[in-house]
Design a protein around this motif. Structure first.
Motif, PDB file in Angstrom:
ATOM      1  N   TRP A  99      10.367  11.763  23.167  1.00 44.17           N
ATOM      2  CA  TRP A  99      11.392  12.777  22.950  1.00 44.17           C
ATOM      3  C   TRP A  99      11.353  13.211  21.493  1.00 44.17           C
ATOM      4  O   TRP A  99      11.130  12.422  20.593  1.00 44.17           O
ATOM      5  CB  TRP A  99      12.771  12.212  23.291  1.00 44.17           C
ATOM      6  CG  TRP A  99      12.845  11.680  24.693  1.00 44.17           C
ATOM      7  CD1 TRP A  99      12.737  10.396  25.090  1.00 44.17           C
ATOM      8  CD2 TRP A  99      12.998  12.441  25.883  1.00 44.17           C
ATOM      9  NE1 TRP A  99      12.825  10.295  26.440  1.00 44.17           N
ATOM     10  CE2 TRP A  99      12.987  11.539  26.967  1.00 44.17           C
ATOM     11  CE3 TRP A  99      13.144  13.794  26.148  1.00 44.17           C
ATOM     12  CZ2 TRP A  99      13.127  11.952  28.279  1.00 44.17           C
ATOM     13  CZ3 TRP A  99      13.292  14.192  27.453  1.00 44.17           C
ATOM     14  CH2 TRP A  99      13.275  13.276  28.511  1.00 44.17           C
TER      15      TRP A  99
ATOM     16  N   TRP B   1      17.217  12.889  19.570  1.00 47.32           N
ATOM     17  CA  TRP B   1      18.202  12.264  20.451  1.00 47.32           C
ATOM     18  C   TRP B   1      18.848  13.294  21.370  1.00 47.32           C
ATOM     19  O   TRP B   1      19.141  12.994  22.527  1.00 47.32           O
ATOM     20  CB  TRP B   1      19.271  11.542  19.636  1.00 47.32           C
ATOM     21  CG  TRP B   1      18.819  10.183  19.185  1.00 47.32           C
ATOM     22  CD1 TRP B   1      18.440   9.834  17.932  1.00 47.32           C
ATOM     23  CD2 TRP B   1      18.666   9.025  19.999  1.00 47.32           C
ATOM     24  NE1 TRP B   1      18.054   8.514  17.905  1.00 47.32           N
ATOM     25  CE2 TRP B   1      18.192   7.983  19.178  1.00 47.32           C
ATOM     26  CE3 TRP B   1      18.875   8.742  21.335  1.00 47.32           C
ATOM     27  CZ2 TRP B   1      17.932   6.710  19.633  1.00 47.32           C
ATOM     28  CZ3 TRP B   1      18.617   7.465  21.803  1.00 47.32           C
ATOM     29  CH2 TRP B   1      18.150   6.471  20.963  1.00 47.32           C
ATOM     30  N   SER B   2      19.052  14.484  20.869  1.00 50.80           N
ATOM     31  CA  SER B   2      19.660  15.511  21.733  1.00 50.80           C
ATOM     32  C   SER B   2      18.718  15.876  22.880  1.00 50.80           C
ATOM     33  O   SER B   2      19.169  16.143  23.996  1.00 50.80           O
ATOM     34  CB  SER B   2      20.037  16.741  20.920  1.00 50.80           C
ATOM     35  OG  SER B   2      18.888  17.337  20.355  1.00 50.80           O
ATOM     36  N   ALA B   3      17.437  15.868  22.633  1.00 53.37           N
ATOM     37  CA  ALA B   3      16.476  16.123  23.716  1.00 53.37           C
ATOM     38  C   ALA B   3      16.487  14.979  24.722  1.00 53.37           C
ATOM     39  O   ALA B   3      16.358  15.198  25.933  1.00 53.37           O
ATOM     40  CB  ALA B   3      15.077  16.308  23.142  1.00 53.37           C
TER      41      ALA B   3
ATOM     42  N   TRP C 213      19.130  13.036  25.395  1.00 53.59           N
ATOM     43  CA  TRP C 213      20.370  13.104  26.158  1.00 53.59           C
ATOM     44  C   TRP C 213      20.386  14.284  27.124  1.00 53.59           C
ATOM     45  O   TRP C 213      21.023  14.206  28.171  1.00 53.59           O
ATOM     46  CB  TRP C 213      21.576  13.161  25.229  1.00 53.59           C
ATOM     47  CG  TRP C 213      21.788  11.878  24.483  1.00 53.59           C
ATOM     48  CD1 TRP C 213      21.632  11.678  23.163  1.00 53.59           C
ATOM     49  CD2 TRP C 213      22.161  10.610  25.036  1.00 53.59           C
ATOM     50  NE1 TRP C 213      21.885  10.361  22.843  1.00 53.59           N
ATOM     51  CE2 TRP C 213      22.212   9.678  23.982  1.00 53.59           C
ATOM     52  CE3 TRP C 213      22.447  10.153  26.310  1.00 53.59           C
ATOM     53  CZ2 TRP C 213      22.549   8.350  24.150  1.00 53.59           C
ATOM     54  CZ3 TRP C 213      22.785   8.812  26.491  1.00 53.59           C
ATOM     55  CH2 TRP C 213      22.830   7.926  25.426  1.00 53.59           C
ATOM     56  N   SER C 214      19.694  15.365  26.806  1.00 56.91           N
ATOM     57  CA  SER C 214      19.679  16.513  27.722  1.00 56.91           C
ATOM     58  C   SER C 214      18.657  16.342  28.842  1.00 56.91           C
ATOM     59  O   SER C 214      18.742  17.009  29.870  1.00 56.91           O
ATOM     60  CB  SER C 214      19.386  17.807  26.962  1.00 56.91           C
ATOM     61  OG  SER C 214      18.046  17.823  26.497  1.00 56.91           O
ATOM     62  N   MET C 215      17.684  15.459  28.658  1.00 61.21           N
ATOM     63  CA  MET C 215      16.692  15.116  29.684  1.00 61.21           C
ATOM     64  C   MET C 215      15.966  16.336  30.233  1.00 61.21           C
ATOM     65  O   MET C 215      15.679  16.423  31.429  1.00 61.21           O
ATOM     66  CB  MET C 215      17.336  14.358  30.843  1.00 61.21           C
ATOM     67  CG  MET C 215      17.843  13.005  30.511  1.00 61.21           C
ATOM     68  SD  MET C 215      16.478  11.876  30.458  1.00 61.21           S
ATOM     69  CE  MET C 215      17.290  10.403  29.948  1.00 61.21           C
ATOM     70  N   GLY C 216      15.677  17.277  29.382  1.00 57.09           N
ATOM     71  CA  GLY C 216      14.929  18.455  29.817  1.00 57.09           C
ATOM     72  C   GLY C 216      15.672  19.301  30.822  1.00 57.09           C
ATOM     73  O   GLY C 216      15.061  19.927  31.698  1.00 57.09           O
ATOM     74  N   GLY C 217      16.979  19.317  30.755  1.00 61.10           N
ATOM     75  CA  GLY C 217      17.790  20.122  31.665  1.00 61.10           C
ATOM     76  C   GLY C 217      18.265  19.376  32.897  1.00 61.10           C
ATOM     77  O   GLY C 217      19.010  19.921  33.693  1.00 61.10           O
TER      78      GLY C 217
ATOM     79  N   ALA D 256      19.931  16.432  32.771  1.00 61.57           N
ATOM     80  CA  ALA D 256      20.853  15.400  32.303  1.00 61.57           C
ATOM     81  C   ALA D 256      21.994  15.166  33.287  1.00 61.57           C
ATOM     82  O   ALA D 256      22.399  14.020  33.508  1.00 61.57           O
ATOM     83  CB  ALA D 256      21.415  15.768  30.938  1.00 61.57           C
ATOM     84  N   PHE D 257      22.520  16.222  33.883  1.00 64.18           N
ATOM     85  CA  PHE D 257      23.630  16.070  34.826  1.00 64.18           C
ATOM     86  C   PHE D 257      23.241  15.152  35.977  1.00 64.18           C
ATOM     87  O   PHE D 257      24.000  14.257  36.356  1.00 64.18           O
ATOM     88  CB  PHE D 257      24.061  17.439  35.355  1.00 64.18           C
ATOM     89  CG  PHE D 257      25.144  17.360  36.385  1.00 64.18           C
ATOM     90  CD1 PHE D 257      26.450  17.114  36.021  1.00 64.18           C
ATOM     91  CD2 PHE D 257      24.837  17.526  37.726  1.00 64.18           C
ATOM     92  CE1 PHE D 257      27.451  17.026  36.979  1.00 64.18           C
ATOM     93  CE2 PHE D 257      25.828  17.445  38.689  1.00 64.18           C
ATOM     94  CZ  PHE D 257      27.141  17.198  38.312  1.00 64.18           C
TER      95      PHE D 257
ATOM     96  N   TRP E 192      22.170  11.343  34.318  1.00 67.38           N
ATOM     97  CA  TRP E 192      23.309  10.557  33.834  1.00 67.38           C
ATOM     98  C   TRP E 192      24.390  10.440  34.895  1.00 67.38           C
ATOM     99  O   TRP E 192      25.103   9.433  34.951  1.00 67.38           O
ATOM    100  CB  TRP E 192      23.840  11.146  32.537  1.00 67.38           C
ATOM    101  CG  TRP E 192      22.815  11.081  31.449  1.00 67.38           C
ATOM    102  CD1 TRP E 192      22.230  12.135  30.819  1.00 67.38           C
ATOM    103  CD2 TRP E 192      22.202   9.905  30.907  1.00 67.38           C
ATOM    104  NE1 TRP E 192      21.308  11.691  29.912  1.00 67.38           N
ATOM    105  CE2 TRP E 192      21.263  10.324  29.943  1.00 67.38           C
ATOM    106  CE3 TRP E 192      22.343   8.545  31.139  1.00 67.38           C
ATOM    107  CZ2 TRP E 192      20.490   9.431  29.214  1.00 67.38           C
ATOM    108  CZ3 TRP E 192      21.577   7.656  30.415  1.00 67.38           C
ATOM    109  CH2 TRP E 192      20.660   8.094  29.467  1.00 67.38           C
TER     110      TRP E 192
END
Length: 74
Positions: free
Chosen positions: A3, A6-8, A10-14, A16-17, A20
């Protein structure tokens, strides 16, 4: 997979919803399972103690000594 930040992460390439959300749902269901397990254990112990008191009173009325009903106690 690496990655950039860290923001990338946490977003997991779109996704994340979904990622997570599945972790959160799994954790919540495991916590619920533990809560129900402890409740069932408490209810079982309460029921066994109530049964033990009832058996003890009925054997005392008959004049006999308390005889364990479980094979492992004999």
């Amino acid at each position: 997979m690496q990655w950039e930040s860290w923001s990338a992460f946490w977003s997991m390439g779109g996704a994340a919803f979904f990622v997570w959300g599945s972790y959160g749902l799994t954790f919540a269901l495991m916590a619920l399972e533990l809560a129900l397990l402890f409740r069932r254990q408490r209810d079982t112990v309460t029921r066994l103690l109530r049964w033990r008191r009832a058996v003890g009173k009925s054997s005392a009325k008959k004049g006999g000594a308390f005889a364990p009903a479980m094979e492992s106690e004999t």
